[in-house]
Scaffold this motif. Sequence first.
Motif, PDB file in Angstrom:
ATOM      1  N   ARG A   1     129.089  34.707  43.416  1.00 46.87           N
ATOM      2  CA  ARG A   1     129.725  35.771  44.179  1.00 46.87           C
ATOM      3  C   ARG A   1     129.651  37.078  43.410  1.00 46.87           C
ATOM      4  NH1 ARG A   1     136.080  33.837  43.768  1.00 46.87           N
ATOM      5  NH2 ARG A   1     136.422  34.400  41.564  1.00 46.87           N
ATOM      6  N   GLN A   2     129.731  38.159  44.161  1.00 47.31           N
ATOM      7  CA  GLN A   2     129.668  39.473  43.566  1.00 47.31           C
ATOM      8  C   GLN A   2     130.625  40.411  44.281  1.00 47.31           C
ATOM      9  OE1 GLN A   2     125.775  41.313  43.582  1.00 47.31           O
ATOM     10  NE2 GLN A   2     126.300  42.534  41.777  1.00 47.31           N
ATOM     11  N   ALA A   3     131.587  40.909  43.535  1.00 48.82           N
ATOM     12  CA  ALA A   3     132.537  41.873  44.063  1.00 48.82           C
ATOM     13  C   ALA A   3     131.963  43.270  43.875  1.00 48.82           C
ATOM     14  CB  ALA A   3     133.876  41.744  43.345  1.00 48.82           C
TER      15      ALA A   3
ATOM     16  N   GLY B   1     120.201  33.240  49.016  1.00 51.20           N
ATOM     17  CA  GLY B   1     120.474  33.686  50.360  1.00 51.20           C
ATOM     18  C   GLY B   1     120.837  35.155  50.357  1.00 51.20           C
ATOM     19  N   GLN B   2     121.062  35.707  51.538  1.00 50.86           N
ATOM     20  CA  GLN B   2     121.396  37.122  51.651  1.00 50.86           C
ATOM     21  C   GLN B   2     122.869  37.412  51.417  1.00 50.86           C
ATOM     22  OE1 GLN B   2     119.369  39.369  54.867  1.00 50.86           O
ATOM     23  NE2 GLN B   2     118.503  37.373  55.469  1.00 50.86           N
ATOM     24  N   GLY B   3     123.684  36.384  51.435  1.00 51.81           N
ATOM     25  CA  GLY B   3     125.093  36.551  51.153  1.00 51.81           C
ATOM     26  C   GLY B   3     125.960  36.629  52.392  1.00 51.81           C
ATOM     27  N   THR B   4     127.211  36.245  52.234  1.00 52.51           N
ATOM     28  CA  THR B   4     128.190  36.342  53.302  1.00 52.51           C
ATOM     29  C   THR B   4     129.479  36.915  52.717  1.00 52.51           C
ATOM     30  OG1 THR B   4     129.320  35.119  55.078  1.00 52.51           O
ATOM     31  CG2 THR B   4     129.040  33.967  52.988  1.00 52.51           C
ATOM     32  N   GLN B   5     130.055  37.866  53.413  1.00 56.39           N
ATOM     33  CA  GLN B   5     131.233  38.557  52.917  1.00 56.39           C
ATOM     34  C   GLN B   5     132.503  37.756  53.123  1.00 56.39           C
ATOM     35  OE1 GLN B   5     131.560  41.823  51.423  1.00 56.39           O
ATOM     36  NE2 GLN B   5     133.629  41.014  51.036  1.00 56.39           N
ATOM     37  N   VAL B   6     133.279  37.648  52.059  1.00 59.02           N
ATOM     38  CA  VAL B   6     134.590  37.015  52.116  1.00 59.02           C
ATOM     39  C   VAL B   6     135.613  38.052  51.687  1.00 59.02           C
ATOM     40  CG1 VAL B   6     136.128  35.286  51.109  1.00 59.02           C
ATOM     41  CG2 VAL B   6     133.769  34.685  51.681  1.00 59.02           C
ATOM     42  N   THR B   7     136.569  38.310  52.543  1.00 62.46           N
ATOM     43  CA  THR B   7     137.611  39.275  52.234  1.00 62.46           C
ATOM     44  C   THR B   7     138.974  38.609  52.373  1.00 62.46           C
ATOM     45  OG1 THR B   7     136.264  41.110  53.067  1.00 62.46           O
ATOM     46  CG2 THR B   7     138.613  41.505  52.808  1.00 62.46           C
ATOM     47  N   VAL B   8     139.751  38.671  51.319  1.00 62.71           N
ATOM     48  CA  VAL B   8     141.076  38.060  51.308  1.00 62.71           C
ATOM     49  C   VAL B   8     142.123  39.154  51.193  1.00 62.71           C
ATOM     50  CG1 VAL B   8     142.596  36.383  50.220  1.00 62.71           C
ATOM     51  CG2 VAL B   8     140.120  36.035  50.172  1.00 62.71           C
ATOM     52  N   SER B   9     142.965  39.253  52.187  1.00 66.83           N
ATOM     53  CA  SER B   9     144.002  40.271  52.197  1.00 66.83           C
ATOM     54  C   SER B   9     145.264  39.753  51.524  1.00 66.83           C
ATOM     55  CB  SER B   9     144.318  40.703  53.624  1.00 66.83           C
ATOM     56  OG  SER B   9     144.810  39.620  54.391  1.00 66.83           O
ATOM     57  N   SER B  10     146.007  40.648  50.914  1.00 65.83           N
ATOM     58  CA  SER B  10     147.224  40.269  50.216  1.00 65.83           C
ATOM     59  C   SER B  10     148.411  40.218  51.149  1.00 65.83           C
ATOM     60  CB  SER B  10     147.502  41.245  49.074  1.00 65.83           C
ATOM     61  OG  SER B  10     147.657  42.556  49.571  1.00 65.83           O
TER      62      SER B  10
ATOM     63  N   ASN C   1     140.061  26.954  49.424  1.00 65.94           N
ATOM     64  CA  ASN C   1     141.469  26.866  49.784  1.00 65.94           C
ATOM     65  C   ASN C   1     142.296  27.759  48.871  1.00 65.94           C
ATOM     66  OD1 ASN C   1     140.865  24.853  51.717  1.00 65.94           O
ATOM     67  ND2 ASN C   1     141.078  23.232  50.180  1.00 65.94           N
ATOM     68  N   SER C   2     143.513  28.022  49.290  1.00 62.81           N
ATOM     69  CA  SER C   2     144.436  28.839  48.505  1.00 62.81           C
ATOM     70  C   SER C   2     143.770  30.127  48.041  1.00 62.81           C
ATOM     71  CB  SER C   2     144.945  28.043  47.298  1.00 62.81           C
ATOM     72  OG  SER C   2     145.606  26.863  47.704  1.00 62.81           O
ATOM     73  N   LEU C   3     143.132  30.796  48.958  1.00 66.41           N
ATOM     74  CA  LEU C   3     142.389  32.001  48.624  1.00 66.41           C
ATOM     75  C   LEU C   3     143.287  33.118  48.109  1.00 66.41           C
ATOM     76  CD1 LEU C   3     139.849  31.914  51.536  1.00 66.41           C
ATOM     77  CD2 LEU C   3     139.254  32.019  49.107  1.00 66.41           C
ATOM     78  N   LYS C   4     142.734  33.861  47.169  1.00 68.10           N
ATOM     79  CA  LYS C   4     143.433  34.974  46.551  1.00 68.10           C
ATOM     80  C   LYS C   4     142.655  36.262  46.792  1.00 68.10           C
ATOM     81  CE  LYS C   4     144.861  31.952  42.741  1.00 68.10           C
ATOM     82  NZ  LYS C   4     144.809  31.760  41.269  1.00 68.10           N
ATOM     83  N   PRO C   5     143.323  37.405  46.747  1.00 70.03           N
ATOM     84  CA  PRO C   5     142.615  38.676  46.928  1.00 70.03           C
ATOM     85  C   PRO C   5     141.453  38.837  45.959  1.00 70.03           C
ATOM     86  CG  PRO C   5     144.949  39.037  47.139  1.00 70.03           C
ATOM     87  CD  PRO C   5     144.784  37.612  46.657  1.00 70.03           C
ATOM     88  N   GLU C   6     141.574  38.316  44.754  1.00 68.82           N
ATOM     89  CA  GLU C   6     140.509  38.424  43.772  1.00 68.82           C
ATOM     90  C   GLU C   6     139.280  37.583  44.111  1.00 68.82           C
ATOM     91  OE1 GLU C   6     143.975  36.350  41.496  1.00 68.82           O
ATOM     92  OE2 GLU C   6     143.742  37.747  43.179  1.00 68.82           O
ATOM     93  N   ASP C   7     139.384  36.765  45.141  1.00 65.79           N
ATOM     94  CA  ASP C   7     138.232  36.002  45.611  1.00 65.79           C
ATOM     95  C   ASP C   7     137.341  36.841  46.517  1.00 65.79           C
ATOM     96  OD1 ASP C   7     138.915  33.524  44.338  1.00 65.79           O
ATOM     97  OD2 ASP C   7     140.377  33.148  45.931  1.00 65.79           O
ATOM     98  N   THR C   8     137.799  38.019  46.871  1.00 66.99           N
ATOM     99  CA  THR C   8     137.034  38.905  47.729  1.00 66.99           C
ATOM    100  C   THR C   8     135.709  39.263  47.076  1.00 66.99           C
ATOM    101  OG1 THR C   8     139.000  39.859  48.771  1.00 66.99           O
ATOM    102  CG2 THR C   8     136.981  41.163  48.838  1.00 66.99           C
TER     103      THR C   8
END
Length: 122
Positions: free
Chosen positions: A36-38, A113-122, A80-87
């Motif tokens: 992953r890359q933030a 792969g080209q990547g897929t965006q994951v956004t975790v809100s607080s 599971n148990s996603l955190k904002p820092e997992d974005t």
Amino acid sequence: QVQLVESGGGLVQAGGSLRLSCAASGGTFYDMGWFRQAPGQEREFVAAIRSSSTYYADSVKGRFTISRDNAKNMLYLQMNSLKPEDTAVYYCAADYNSPSGSVTRQYKYDYWGQGTQVTVSS
């Protein structure tokens, strides 16, 4: 031709779950992994699978699970148990050369792969 296509990303609240998928085609792969890359950060190792062995970054261990369905040529990452820092943008990677070497290193993998965006809100 070899192709890796990620899917399953999206917006989720902290504490929620997402399941990422990576559809692989065009070859037979050995080790596979997720990175992953933030924004503004270097790409980092998340998880990998080599046969029956799995590997995880300390930051996700206990929360993420990597799995593979060889018959369907699919790679998964249950988060599971996603955190904002997992974005981050999550990338699927595959090595078709050898079932050896450090699975945590980007240079090991031959295809991405080209990547897929994951956004975790607080």
